[in-house]
Write a protein that holds these residues in place. Structure first.
Motif: not given
Lengths: 483, 96
Positions: A192-193, A384, A430-433, A457, B53, B55-57
């Motif tokens: 995860t990011y 996302r 892109m979704a940070g997953l 995440p 968006t 950043h993802g988080f």
């Protein structure tokens, strides 16, 4: 010893059946024997590795072992800083650069007792998917030397597959850990990011980059992740998280799980042999009692377009630091201080890096920002959101890692054709997953195939447990390359 | 959708501070034109009311205590400088 999982090697060290010095020497000899055919290494430091191995043996003899990674030869992608060692990023612009400090992941592995063996090859500054964009030499696939190892962490994958190191670290911006892992019959995890610090890792696209492990088994990768994860005050995008024993979680978490099959990932362009191997993994989970649901990630088709706008925009900003002034190559042709920039960068950067800087400069330039960059960021939100919606009904998503097995070297694809190969891995960044690739079979021609599991995440423990159920039942990593 | 996208490669090379050869200019113009044509498909997406968006988080306002700490030793840093003297990085004369 060179073909065993990290867990098995670690057990032998713990039982004192082998010393870290002996283990390191075995890998040094193996590297000498196969490296001319593989090309996974940019550099290595035998003296430093053996000194680390001796220190590990001394700790163990004194009953002060630092844990399961103590004494294990680990390779690092040559974009991760190791104090007093070269860091080239496989670029001429950094050909003679020496890191003045450790990256946080390096420090953490050092504290876990790892022996650093090998600075591993990559596409220049991690821009590519074949490791053919290295300024020094390409990396060959250990399962078929006429084919690519994948990229950009091609050296990190090939070195493990060829038995030169026990495990490695790569980085993943759009699939750069998962795709080479799939091409080389290995397990690769993009966390995860924010779970793993990026401090001391040369940046390509800062909102997408993440460091992660490559190993032979899910268990190996779980051990490596436990060592490198955690909050770092030196990386402002690093998330506060509790230390997790990811290996213990593998056995603790049992299914059945709800797995989603996104229909957009099984369409045109997917190699039939890859599709069949991935389907066999899906069938395994079904037989395990998991609920398999067809889901939709409707914005998948826009992923590559969004990625190549956002990644190149961030790339053009990040690469601005290479100016020929403070470090790196300085052109001898430059006539004044400003001329140093243009000429040093012209001489120091390879073609793909220049191409991406130019494209990134374009999408950020006055008059185009809203049409390209801002629009791409908004579509990123939709991509996302697709995943967030999907996780209302499933625990994880299962897909192919790449549309094809390892492709032939010098395929002479256009840049756009190459970019399209990232279709299944890019959404995760892109979704940070978290996303994991693990082996799921071989083609008739003997090429490895990978299946991707995408998790929720910061729920790597669940993702790894789901993967472990399949991986431990099949043990594809035992099918070794003929070298 | 435009058939080809005008790309001022000279201007971009200047903005990016990269000296490009005539061959590179020609090649990149064509290749980047292809990529830009491809990304034009994003115009089909309805983005009304959608927030971007980055950043993802996303996390913001990351603070740290103001505690003095040693930086890197000068020698370790200057080891990588293309030219240096008197503990400084040197460059060609900027002003006459």
């Amino acid at each position: 010893m060179i073909s065993q999982p990290l867990t098995a090697v670690s057990a032998q060290l713990a039982a004192k059946k082998i010393s870290s010095v002996e283990l390191t020497q075995v890998h040094i000899a193996r590297t000498r024997a196969v490296e001319p055919r593989i090309g996974a290494f940019n550099s290595s430091d035998e003296t430093a590795a053996l000194a680390q191995a001796r220190a590990s043996d001394e700790r163990r003899a004194a009953g002060k072992s630092l844990g399961p990674l103590d004494g294990i030869p680990i390779g690092l992608k040559d974009i991760i800083s190791v104090k007093d060692q070269p860091l080239t990023a496989s670029s001429k612009i950094l050909a003679s650069y020496i890191s003045p400090y450790d990256a946080t992941v390096t420090r953490k592995l050092r504290e876990a007792g790892a022996v650093f063996w090998g600075r591993l090859n990559l596409d220049e500054f991690a821009m590519g998917s074949s490791t053919e964009n290295s300024a020094f030499h390409p990396t060959n696939n250990p399962y078929d030397l006429t084919r690519v190892a994948g990229g950009s962490s091609g050296g990190s994958a090939a070195a493990v597959a060829a038995g030169e190191v026990t495990a490695s670290l790569g980085t993943d911006t759009g699939g750069s850990i998962r795709q080479p892992a799939s091409f080389c019959n290995l397990v690769g995890l993009k966390p995860t990011y924010g779970l793993v610090s990026r401090y001391g890792v040369s940046a390509y696209a800062s909102s997408l980059d993440q460091v992660g492990p490559i190993g032979r088994t899910v268990e190996d990768v779980a051990l490596m992740l436990a060592a490198i994860a955690g909050h770092d005050p030196l990386d402002s995008t690093s998330i506060l998280s509790e230390a997790t024993d990811y290996r213990a979680a593998l056995a603790a978490k049992k299914g059945p799980w709800r797995l989603g099959i996104p229909k957009e990932y099984f369409g045109e362009g997917l190699d039939p042999e890859v599709a069949a191997a991935v389907q066999s993994a899906v069938d395994f989970y079904k037989n395990l009692g998991c609920e398999i649901r067809e889901i939709s990630l409707p914005h998948t088709e826009y992923g590559i377009a969004v990625y190549y706008i956002i990644a190149t925009a961030e790339c053009s900003s990040n690469m601005a630091r290479f100016d020929g002034i403070r470090y790196g190559h300085r052109s001898p042709r430059a006539t004044d201080a400003v001329d140093i920039y243009a000429k040093s960068r012209a001489e120091g950067f390879g073609e793909e890096v220049k191409r991406r800087i130019i494209l990134g400069t374009y999408v950020l330039s006055s008059g185009y920002y809203d049409a390209y960059y801002l629009r791409a960021q908004k579509v990123r939100t939709l991509i996302r959101q697709d995943f967030i919606d999907a996780y209302k009904q499933v625990d994880a998503i299962i897909t192919p890692t790449a549309p094809t097995p390892a492709f032939l070297k010098d395929s002479h694809k256009t840049p756009l054709e190459t970019y399209l190969g990232d279709i299944y891995t890019i959404g995760v960044n892109m979704a940070g997953l978290p996303g994991l690739s693990m082996p799921c079979g071989f083609t008739k021609a003997g090429l490895p195939v990978g299946v991707q599991l995408i998790g929720q995440p910061f729920r790597e423990a669940d993702l790894l447990a789901i993967a472990h159920a399949y991986d431990s039942a099949h043990q594809w990593s035992q099918r070794l390359p003929n070298l | 959708m435009p058939a080809s996208i005008a790309l001022d490669i000279d201007k971009l090379a200047t903005l990016a501070r990269i000296e490009l050869t005539p061959a590179e200019k020609e090649k990149f113009s064509a290749q980047l034109g292809d990529v830009l044509k491809y990304v034009d498909q994003l115009k089909q997406v309805d983005i009304t009311g959608i927030e971007p968006t980055a950043h993802g988080f996303p996390i913001s306002n990351v603070w740290s205590e103001d505690i003095p700490a040693l930086g890197l030793p000068v020698n370790d840093v200057l080891r990588n400088a293309p030219a240096s003297r008197d503990n400084m990085i040197s460059v060609p004369k900027v002003v006459d």
